[in-house]
Design an enzyme around this catalytic site. Structure first.
Site, PDB file in Angstrom:
ATOM      1  N   TRP A 357     -56.742 -31.124-103.017  1.00 19.38           N
ATOM      2  CA  TRP A 357     -58.142 -31.270-102.591  1.00 19.38           C
ATOM      3  C   TRP A 357     -59.016 -31.696-103.763  1.00 19.38           C
ATOM      4  O   TRP A 357     -60.138 -32.162-103.591  1.00 19.38           O
ATOM      5  CB  TRP A 357     -58.677 -29.969-101.973  1.00 19.38           C
ATOM      6  CG  TRP A 357     -58.940 -28.837-102.940  1.00 19.38           C
ATOM      7  CD1 TRP A 357     -58.052 -28.279-103.790  1.00 19.38           C
ATOM      8  CD2 TRP A 357     -60.184 -28.147-103.158  1.00 19.38           C
ATOM      9  NE1 TRP A 357     -58.645 -27.274-104.514  1.00 19.38           N
ATOM     10  CE2 TRP A 357     -59.952 -27.170-104.153  1.00 19.38           C
ATOM     11  CE3 TRP A 357     -61.460 -28.242-102.614  1.00 19.38           C
ATOM     12  CZ2 TRP A 357     -60.944 -26.295-104.614  1.00 19.38           C
ATOM     13  CZ3 TRP A 357     -62.457 -27.370-103.076  1.00 19.38           C
ATOM     14  CH2 TRP A 357     -62.191 -26.421-104.067  1.00 19.38           C
ATOM     15  N   GLU A 488     -58.452 -18.496-105.793  1.00 20.10           N
ATOM     16  CA  GLU A 488     -57.070 -18.115-105.458  1.00 20.10           C
ATOM     17  C   GLU A 488     -56.715 -16.715-105.954  1.00 20.10           C
ATOM     18  O   GLU A 488     -55.573 -16.284-105.777  1.00 20.10           O
ATOM     19  CB  GLU A 488     -56.096 -19.151-106.009  1.00 20.10           C
ATOM     20  CG  GLU A 488     -56.200 -20.483-105.290  1.00 20.10           C
ATOM     21  CD  GLU A 488     -55.274 -21.546-105.854  1.00 20.10           C
ATOM     22  OE1 GLU A 488     -54.768 -21.362-106.975  1.00 20.10           O
ATOM     23  OE2 GLU A 488     -55.066 -22.568-105.170  1.00 20.10           O
ATOM     24  N   LYS A 601     -61.474 -16.582-109.820  1.00 19.22           N
ATOM     25  CA  LYS A 601     -60.805 -17.629-110.588  1.00 19.22           C
ATOM     26  C   LYS A 601     -61.715 -18.845-110.777  1.00 19.22           C
ATOM     27  O   LYS A 601     -61.754 -19.463-111.821  1.00 19.22           O
ATOM     28  CB  LYS A 601     -59.525 -18.048-109.848  1.00 19.22           C
ATOM     29  CG  LYS A 601     -58.703 -19.078-110.570  1.00 19.22           C
ATOM     30  CD  LYS A 601     -57.467 -19.466-109.748  1.00 19.22           C
ATOM     31  CE  LYS A 601     -56.600 -20.455-110.490  1.00 19.22           C
ATOM     32  NZ  LYS A 601     -55.544 -21.009-109.648  1.00 19.22           N
ATOM     33  N   GLN A 602     -62.401 -19.241-109.709  1.00 21.85           N
ATOM     34  CA  GLN A 602     -63.174 -20.485-109.741  1.00 21.85           C
ATOM     35  C   GLN A 602     -64.260 -20.406-108.678  1.00 21.85           C
ATOM     36  O   GLN A 602     -64.212 -19.545-107.807  1.00 21.85           O
ATOM     37  CB  GLN A 602     -62.259 -21.669-109.455  1.00 21.85           C
ATOM     38  CG  GLN A 602     -61.680 -21.679-108.062  1.00 21.85           C
ATOM     39  CD  GLN A 602     -60.433 -22.542-107.956  1.00 21.85           C
ATOM     40  OE1 GLN A 602     -59.330 -22.028-108.088  1.00 21.85           O
ATOM     41  NE2 GLN A 602     -60.610 -23.823-107.710  1.00 21.85           N
TER      42      GLN A 602
HETATM   43  C1  BGC Z   1     -56.736 -24.351-108.405  1.00 25.47           C
HETATM   44  C2  BGC Z   1     -56.817 -25.227-107.176  1.00 25.47           C
HETATM   45  C3  BGC Z   1     -56.444 -26.633-107.553  1.00 25.47           C
HETATM   46  C4  BGC Z   1     -55.091 -26.685-108.276  1.00 25.47           C
HETATM   47  C5  BGC Z   1     -54.767 -28.061-108.813  1.00 25.47           C
HETATM   48  C6  BGC Z   1     -55.351 -24.455-109.026  1.00 25.47           C
HETATM   49  O1  BGC Z   1     -55.287 -23.694-110.187  1.00 25.47           O
HETATM   50  O2  BGC Z   1     -56.997 -23.009-108.080  1.00 25.47           O
HETATM   51  O3  BGC Z   1     -58.118 -25.192-106.651  1.00 25.47           O
HETATM   52  O4  BGC Z   1     -56.403 -27.438-106.427  1.00 25.47           O
HETATM   53  O5  BGC Z   1     -55.123 -25.815-109.376  1.00 25.47           O
HETATM   54  O6  BGC Z   1     -55.724 -28.500-109.730  1.00 25.47           O
END
Ligand code: BGC
Length: 759
Positions: A357, A488, A601-602
């Site tokens: 995504w 996540e 996390k984000q």
């Molecule tokens: C992130 C995801 C992302 C993936 C690839 C993961 O660590 O949590 O949002 O799509 O990395 O960049």
């Protein structure tokens, strides 16, 4: 965090050899050209810690899934970007003694990546165990002018002896993936040949049957004059090399030029690969290193012309932004709609080089702003072409009637991620793909895209959301259970605010898209709904109902949206209360502990506020930012950029700047202790957004371009250009003044702050 690289406006420089950081440097100094790329490993042999990596765009392997416990619905395979045949090796020995930097004493080591022209160079003096001292200078590039071409110029001077030098110049297809589930080798040899001045191997990937022809030719020079040598060939399985030996004199410079072509069956007929590669090899050798390099250099200059961002007064920030732009440009050039942007590009194997995504949520704005509109369009068409696969993917999970679930990770449209909490639950990705369509149209005004491709994708996604929600009799609202949001560090939660929001928004937007297409081209609309059996009245009524009655959890006491049901039951701590030794959490804490904690996390709620900023008031944004950011560990590279943009809106200049440095120097300073796996390519587009949307405040509202710039205290000035609807706009911001003008194309009304101006 490691700060061993020198600050420079245009170059990345490692001075003094740091073998302990070698894998990090190999990632950071990577080179590529959109068709192929490679980690910055050494040409000569190296028995120290290294990860040799060469990658060819679009060439992957469906590695059999490995999970602890099989669950129905898991994808059968995890597609891997493939470590491809290597053409860079130059094995050298003197009187039988191999040049190996792990065994020699290395002095005056310098590795440099010139971002202006994409040239990777190295120089050093090595003393071999026998006492022979030699000086090496190596330069190499993957041509931006011709994506199938690469070249190396490697010069050797013996400083304290004369001797007998042996050289081997291989093509080596006997390579392994670091990232392989069952330690399998993925290539088989189809063809090889070697003669006096060239060698070639055609290798085939198992299962996917891609063919890649890798050919090399060479020139040998003494003091810049061609010196003929008698060669012989060395071949073994998946390996073909040219070898020669020659006497070398003390203090005389000898140069090997190694020319390479890499052709894949994605772009050539399999039965013509060898002959086309042979011809190309002859051509590039006769053109020579300098001419090839000039074409490559000029191509880079043109690209920088539109995409550069200058920052005065802060060399670390300047180097950071150029590094991000450089890596993005060498990962994806937008010329081929079959390709996309892997989170690690050509710099490593983790995340499989696949599409996430990340493309729609983070990368699209960069390509919209810095390249022709068709580049961003190609990224959308890529998803259109995968629509049937997305429908099959949803079908495997039990969804019906054309519901589409785009994969979290893909190479060819099929889902290939295999952690249940992501594959089955991180479904918000579907919303990002719909948002990408909206974002593209908002920026370009190309509404026709809806009629041509967009609506069909939106209907597929909307159908999925309509089946994925359920009616809660208790709440008298629609809810979405068992999901993973962008954060996540929470799995299997109910009513992730962001996911519910983007689902409801998709339904609304799809309804608007239907209205547009009906008016735009009724015949095309009728044809589409017949083909996909869209029951307009019934389906769109349900969508309206869901969009209107979607449950969006919030806490009225604090005035914040709730990341998910029950979030407030957590012990609400801030990152400042964490011990330094506990960071990064994902390397120090058990997963169980992470899941129970409040740490984020984000951007999650804040991701939604960033996407749909205009729906929220300043106070709402402030309350949510003040609540969530202090709990956010930013352990996804995608996190800081969203926070720069929102902190900029809120006037939190220091926070915006802190986050900016973090995103822009994430790999250069190895913030997250993982650059050795490869660079964070997709988040690099976020760095660009941090400057343009964050500090520059660029937005598009109702077809009008807005800026609301501020300048971080640490900077004297900054400037950038954006392409917008056939124009190029240049923005210069310094302390106390902002200058925004159209430098090519028709005049345009631009809104700066609250003021309308004609630029
Ligand atoms: C992130 C995801 C992302 C993936 C690839 C993961 O660590 O949590 O949002 O799509 O990395 O960049």
């Amino acid at each position: 965090m490691k700060q061993y690289l020198k600050h420079d406006a245009w170059k990345i420089i490692e001075e003094g050899f740091s073998p302990e950081y070698n894998r990090i440097s190999e990632s950071v100094f990577s080179i590529g050209n959109g068709r192929m790329g490679q980690r910055a490993t050494f040409e000569e042999q190296y028995s120290g810690d290294t990860h040799q990596g060469t990658y060819v765009a679009g060439v992957y392997y469906p590695d059999k899934t490995r999970v602890g416990w099989w669950k129905n619905g898991y994808p059968e395979y995890f597609a891997k970007v493939l470590n491809a045949p290597s053409w860079i090796d130059i094995d050298i020995s003197f009187d039988g003694e191999v040049l190996d930097l792990a065994k020699a004493k290395v002095e005056n080591f310098r590795r440099e990546l010139n971002m202006q022209n994409g040239l990777l160079s190295r120089s050093f003096v090595a003393t071999l165990p026998s006492g022979k001292k030699l000086a090496i200078e190596a330069k190499r590039f993957c041509s931006m002018a011709d994506g199938e071409v690469g070249a190396i110029r490697y010069s050797i001077t013996l400083l304290n002896a004369s001797g007998h030098m042996s050289v081997i110049l291989p093509v080596d297809a006997d390579v392994v993936n670091k990232d392989a589930n069952y330690d399998e080798k993925f290539w088989e040899e189809i063809y090889k040949s070697a003669d006096a001045d060239r060698a070639m191997v055609v290798a085939e990937t198992k299962k996917t049957k891609f063919h890649v022809a890798t050919g090399i030719a060479f020139l040998f020079k003494e003091n810049d004059k061609i010196k003929p040598v008698n060669t012989c060939t060395e071949t073994r399985e998946k390996y073909a090399a040219i070898a020669f030996s020659t006497e070398v004199k003390e203090k005389v410079s000898y140069t090997i030029e190694k020319y390479a072509v890499v052709l894949s069956s994605e772009n050539h007929k399999k039965d013509l690969l060898v002959s086309v590669a042979e011809q190309k090899l002859r051509n590039i050798k006769s053109e020579g290193f300098d001419k090839l390099f000039d074409a490559h250099h000029n191509n880079w200059l043109k690209r920088w012309e539109g995409a550069d961002i200058t920052i005065e007064g802060d060399i670390a920030a300047q180097q950071g932004i150029r590094f991000n732009i450089f890596q993005l440009m060498q990962t994806y050039t937008g010329e081929d709609e079959r390709l996309n942007i892997g989170p690690k590009g050509f710099t490593g194997e983790k995340y499989g080089g696949s599409t996430y995504w990340d493309t729609e949520a983070y990368c699209l704005p960069f390509y919209l702003g810095t390249a022709d509109q068709k580049v961003a369009r190609n990224l959308l068409v890529y998803r259109y072409k995968h629509l049937q696969r997305a429908i099959e993917n949803a079908g495997k999970l039990g969804f019906t009637k054309g519901a589409a679930l785009y994969p979290m990770v893909t190479m060819n449209g099929e889902e290939c991620h295999n952690e249940w909490e992501i594959t089955f639950e991180e479904i918000h990705r579907n919303g990002a793909i719909a948002y990408g369509i909206y974002d593209y149209i908002r920026y370009t005004g190309d509404e026709k895209y809806l009629t041509e491709f967009g609506l069909e994708v939106l209907i597929g996604i909307a159908r999925f959301w309509a089946q994925r929600v359920n009616w809660s009799a208790d709440k008298q609202q629609y809810v979405m259970l068992g999901v993973t949001g962008p954060n996540e560090y929470e799995n299997n939660v109910n009513n992730n605010w962001y996911t519910n929001l983007i689902a409801a928004w998709t339904l609304d937007y799809s309804l608007q898209a239907i209205d547009f297409v009906k008016q735009d081209d009724r015949a095309a609309y009728d044809k589409l709904i017949k083909r996909i059996d869209f029951k307009e009245a019934e389906e769109s009524n349900r969508w309206k109902d869901i969009a209107a009655k979607m449950y969006l959890p919030e806490d009225s006491k604090r005035g914040v949206f709730l990341q998910q049901d029950g979030f407030l039951d957590k012990e609400l701590l801030t990152v400042s209360q964490l011990r330094k030794e506990d960071r990064p959490l994902n390397q120090k804490w058990s997963w169980d502990r992470i899941l129970r904690s409040c740490f984020i996390k984000q951007a999650d709620v804040l991701q939604g506020m960033y996407f749909f900023e205009d729906r929220f008031s300043f106070d709402e944004l402030k309350r949510n930012f003040d609540f969530y950011e202090p709990m956010t560990v930013h352990e996804s590279s995608l996190s800081p950029c969203v926070h720069v943009i929102l902190a900029s809106v809120l006037g939190y200049k220091e926070k915006a700047y802190e986050m900016y440095l973090r995103t822009s120097r994430l790999d250069l300073d190895d913030y997250n202790n993982d650059t050795e796996d490869g660079c964070h390519i997709t988040s690099m587009a976020g760095t660009w957004m941090s400057v343009v949307k964050g500090f520059g405040g660029m937005r598009v509202r109702e077809g009008k371009l807005h800026f609301n710039p501020f300048i971080p205290d640490q900077w004297k000035s900054y400037s950038f250009k954006v392409e917008f609807r056939g124009r190029v706009i240049k923005v210069d911001v310094s302390k106390g003044s902002t200058d925004i003008k159209v430098i090519s194309g028709d005049p345009l009304e631009i809104i700066i702050g609250e003021e309308k101006e004609l630029a």
